[in-house]
Design a protein around this motif. Structure first.
Motif, mmCIF file in Angstrom:
data_model
loop_
_atom_site.group_PDB
_atom_site.id
_atom_site.type_symbol
_atom_site.label_atom_id
_atom_site.label_comp_id
_atom_site.label_asym_id
_atom_site.label_seq_id
_atom_site.Cartn_x
_atom_site.Cartn_y
_atom_site.Cartn_z
ATOM 1 N N ARG A 234 0.839 -1.204 0.000
ATOM 2 C CA ARG A 234 0.000 0.000 0.000
ATOM 3 C C ARG A 234 0.870 1.250 0.000
ATOM 4 O O ARG A 234 0.537 2.244 -0.666
ATOM 5 C CB ARG A 234 -0.921 -0.011 1.224
ATOM 6 N N ALA A 235 1.974 1.212 0.713
ATOM 7 C CA ALA A 235 2.888 2.354 0.733
ATOM 8 C C ALA A 235 3.428 2.641 -0.663
ATOM 9 O O ALA A 235 3.533 3.801 -1.081
ATOM 10 C CB ALA A 235 4.032 2.092 1.701
ATOM 11 N N VAL A 236 3.772 1.587 -1.397
ATOM 12 C CA VAL A 236 4.246 1.748 -2.773
ATOM 13 C C VAL A 236 3.171 2.421 -3.614
ATOM 14 O O VAL A 236 3.445 3.318 -4.420
ATOM 15 C CB VAL A 236 4.644 0.382 -3.362
ATOM 16 N N GLU A 237 1.922 2.006 -3.448
ATOM 17 C CA GLU A 237 0.821 2.604 -4.210
ATOM 18 C C GLU A 237 0.670 4.088 -3.891
ATOM 19 O O GLU A 237 0.529 4.919 -4.807
ATOM 20 C CB GLU A 237 -0.483 1.871 -3.896
ATOM 21 N N GLN B 134 1.977 14.910 0.208
ATOM 22 C CA GLN B 134 1.914 14.417 1.579
ATOM 23 C C GLN B 134 3.304 13.969 2.046
ATOM 24 O O GLN B 134 4.013 13.287 1.319
ATOM 25 C CB GLN B 134 0.950 13.244 1.673
ATOM 26 N N PRO B 135 3.692 14.314 3.261
ATOM 27 C CA PRO B 135 4.988 13.866 3.791
ATOM 28 C C PRO B 135 5.056 12.350 3.865
ATOM 29 O O PRO B 135 4.029 11.670 4.020
ATOM 30 C CB PRO B 135 5.027 14.490 5.189
ATOM 31 N N VAL B 136 6.259 11.824 3.769
ATOM 32 C CA VAL B 136 6.453 10.379 3.864
ATOM 33 C C VAL B 136 5.931 9.855 5.193
ATOM 34 O O VAL B 136 5.383 8.748 5.269
ATOM 35 C CB VAL B 136 7.938 10.019 3.678
ATOM 36 N N SER B 137 6.069 10.655 6.246
ATOM 37 C CA SER B 137 5.596 10.221 7.563
ATOM 38 C C SER B 137 4.088 9.994 7.580
ATOM 39 O O SER B 137 3.588 9.089 8.256
ATOM 40 C CB SER B 137 5.977 11.252 8.626
ATOM 41 N N VAL B 138 3.356 10.794 6.812
ATOM 42 C CA VAL B 138 1.905 10.629 6.730
ATOM 43 C C VAL B 138 1.569 9.335 5.995
ATOM 44 O O VAL B 138 0.657 8.596 6.379
ATOM 45 C CB VAL B 138 1.259 11.840 6.024
ATOM 46 N N VAL B 139 2.311 9.063 4.934
ATOM 47 C CA VAL B 139 2.120 7.808 4.202
ATOM 48 C C VAL B 139 2.384 6.624 5.122
ATOM 49 O O VAL B 139 1.629 5.645 5.143
ATOM 50 C CB VAL B 139 3.041 7.744 2.968
ATOM 51 N N ALA B 140 3.455 6.718 5.892
ATOM 52 C CA ALA B 140 3.804 5.632 6.813
ATOM 53 C C ALA B 140 2.679 5.374 7.803
ATOM 54 O O ALA B 140 2.281 4.223 8.028
ATOM 55 C CB ALA B 140 5.101 5.964 7.542
ATOM 56 N N GLN B 141 2.140 6.430 8.379
ATOM 57 C CA GLN B 141 1.054 6.271 9.350
ATOM 58 C C GLN B 141 -0.191 5.698 8.684
ATOM 59 O O GLN B 141 -0.882 4.868 9.272
ATOM 60 C CB GLN B 141 0.739 7.623 9.987
ATOM 61 N N ARG B 142 -0.470 6.141 7.455
ATOM 62 C CA ARG B 142 -1.651 5.649 6.738
ATOM 63 C C ARG B 142 -1.547 4.143 6.475
ATOM 64 O O ARG B 142 -2.562 3.456 6.358
ATOM 65 C CB ARG B 142 -1.805 6.410 5.425
ATOM 66 N N CYS B 143 -0.331 3.647 6.412
ATOM 67 C CA CYS B 143 -0.111 2.233 6.103
ATOM 68 C C CYS B 143 0.137 1.386 7.352
ATOM 69 O O CYS B 143 0.484 0.202 7.232
ATOM 70 C CB CYS B 143 1.064 2.091 5.139
ATOM 71 N N GLY B 144 -0.028 1.981 8.526
ATOM 72 C CA GLY B 144 0.076 1.190 9.742
ATOM 73 C C GLY B 144 1.412 1.226 10.442
ATOM 74 O O GLY B 144 1.648 0.457 11.379
ATOM 75 N N PHE B 145 2.308 2.128 10.021
ATOM 76 C CA PHE B 145 3.619 2.257 10.669
ATOM 77 C C PHE B 145 3.616 3.486 11.579
ATOM 78 O O PHE B 145 3.430 4.607 11.114
ATOM 79 C CB PHE B 145 4.729 2.407 9.622
ATOM 80 N N LEU B 146 3.825 3.261 12.870
ATOM 81 C CA LEU B 146 3.886 4.371 13.809
ATOM 82 C C LEU B 146 5.281 4.965 13.881
ATOM 83 O O LEU B 146 5.445 6.149 14.198
ATOM 84 C CB LEU B 146 3.444 3.907 15.203
ATOM 85 N N ASP B 147 6.291 4.163 13.608
ATOM 86 C CA ASP B 147 7.680 4.599 13.699
ATOM 87 C C ASP B 147 8.231 4.851 12.300
ATOM 88 O O ASP B 147 8.291 3.941 11.466
ATOM 89 C CB ASP B 147 8.517 3.539 14.413
ATOM 90 N N HIS B 148 8.618 6.096 12.034
ATOM 91 C CA HIS B 148 9.074 6.467 10.686
ATOM 92 C C HIS B 148 10.354 5.731 10.291
ATOM 93 O O HIS B 148 10.493 5.275 9.152
ATOM 94 C CB HIS B 148 9.298 7.978 10.610
ATOM 95 N N SER B 149 11.298 5.612 11.199
ATOM 96 C CA SER B 149 12.555 4.938 10.868
ATOM 97 C C SER B 149 12.316 3.454 10.590
ATOM 98 O O SER B 149 12.952 2.875 9.704
ATOM 99 C CB SER B 149 13.565 5.117 12.001
ATOM 100 N N GLN B 150 11.392 2.852 11.352
ATOM 101 C CA GLN B 150 11.052 1.451 11.105
ATOM 102 C C GLN B 150 10.450 1.286 9.712
ATOM 103 O O GLN B 150 10.760 0.343 8.990
ATOM 104 C CB GLN B 150 10.071 0.956 12.161
ATOM 105 N N PHE B 151 9.593 2.251 9.339
ATOM 106 C CA PHE B 151 8.991 2.224 8.008
ATOM 107 C C PHE B 151 10.056 2.334 6.920
ATOM 108 O O PHE B 151 10.040 1.594 5.931
ATOM 109 C CB PHE B 151 7.989 3.371 7.873
#
Length: 331
Positions: free
Chosen positions: A284-287, A297-314
């Motif tokens: 979903r992040a790739v999409e 949209q910031p990458v951090s917003v994409v990460a959160q939208r895809c279920g990642f709370l930690d940006h570095s982990q994403f």
């Protein structure tokens, strides 16, 4: 056999959705059976056609069929009428197929003889039938029949093929809602080309097929609790809730009513549930990172939208999945 290019009327062709009118009246009389067979085989799957009785006052070769077909990638829908005809998927042709296509047929009337592994049956009035491309069957339309054909790749369905098999090649009475659903899909597809998003149209037709098939299969007791159905329940849950950062293997096990140990057993030898959740999030992040509507949209917003709370982990997970960082991927 003649080329379809000589007769197909292109109503609309887009990047991913094509609307074509397929009519035998546009070709010479002598070519009509060959043309219809080639059209059916190229748009759906290989079939063998033959006359099913006198057509048009004894002119057996003067075969009339008129369909409007919408091709939306792995989903296709067609609506039209055809003269009496016998169509056959031979055992040899069925063996060459992989069962990757499911077709739903809405018969709006007429009389149809259906021969399959379920035996010989007579269909009259409005009925729905379901079949796959890897099973031999013979359909004989003894009257001019209005119909809708909706086909979709089995991989796009969450209904297991094991659950569908017992519902194939048997007539299902059509209530008002199912009929409206199928006819509405045909009309929507027909009028939407060039207006609606093509990827969305594929998902829409696949969703209609999903709803129809689930309604037909229902909650048959012989399918509940089987290994494949349990696996499918898990896959559906992951697809529906992967964006929830708190979705874990334990949560999935509780949601489908099995122990964590049993859940691991269900997917032994394949991707674990944890891997499936992670993969769904990254796909979903790739999409989203490829979507122009999400470019601001910031990458951090994409990460959160895809279920990642930690940006570095994403970022680490995304790089492992794609070989590049989210920012480099978007650039």
């Amino acid at each position: 056999m003649m080329s379809l290019d000589r007769a197909d009327e292109v109503v609309h062709v887009g990047d991913e959705v094509a609307v074509r009118r397929v009519s035998t009246s546009t070709v010479p009389v002598a070519d009509r059976y060959a043309y219809w067979q080639e059209s059916m085989s190229s748009s759906l799957y290989p079939v063998r056609l033959s006359p099913a009785g006198p057509v048009n006052r004894g002119k057996r070769s003067d075969f009339h069929a008129d369909f409007l077909r919408v091709d939306a990638g792995p989903a296709k829908i067609a609506r039209g009428v055809l003269d009496p005809v016998r169509s056959e998927i031979t055992p040899a042709a069925a063996r060459q197929r992989s069962g990757d296509t499911v077709q739903i047929m809405l018969h709006e009337g007429g009389k149809i003889l259906l021969e399959s592994r379920q035996g010989r049956q007579v269909l009259t009035g409005r009925t729905l039938t379901v079949q796959s491309d890897d099973e031999p069957a013979v359909q004989t339309h003894t009257e001019r029949v209005p119909m809708v054909l909706l086909s979709v790749e089995a991989a796009r369905l969450s209904v297991p093929m094991a659950a569908l098999r017992s519902s194939m090649f048997v007539p299902h009475p059509v209530d008002g809602m199912l009929r409206v659903l199928v006819l509405g899909a045909a009309e929507t597809a027909r009028h939407s080309a060039g207006r609606l998003d093509p990827v969305g149209m594929t998902s829409y037709l696949s969703g209609v097929a999903e709803l129809v098939l689930r309604t037909l299969v229902g909650h048959q007791t012989e399918h509940l609790g089987t290994v494949e159905v349990r696996r499918q329940q898990v896959r559906e849950l992951v697809r529906a809730r992967f964006h929830d950062p708190h979705l874990t293997t334990t949560v999935v096990a509780e949601a489908v009513g099995v122990s964590v140990r049993r859940l691991h057993q269900l997917f032994a030898g394949g991707p674990t549930v944890a891997v499936q959740i992670r993969t769904a999030r990254l796909e979903r992040a790739v999409e989203l990172l490829s979507d122009p509507l999400w470019a601001a949209q910031p990458v951090s917003v994409v990460a959160q939208r895809c279920g990642f709370l930690d940006h570095s982990q994403f970022s680490r997970a995304f790089r492992q999945h794609t070989g590049t960082t989210p920012r480099s991927f978007r650039a």
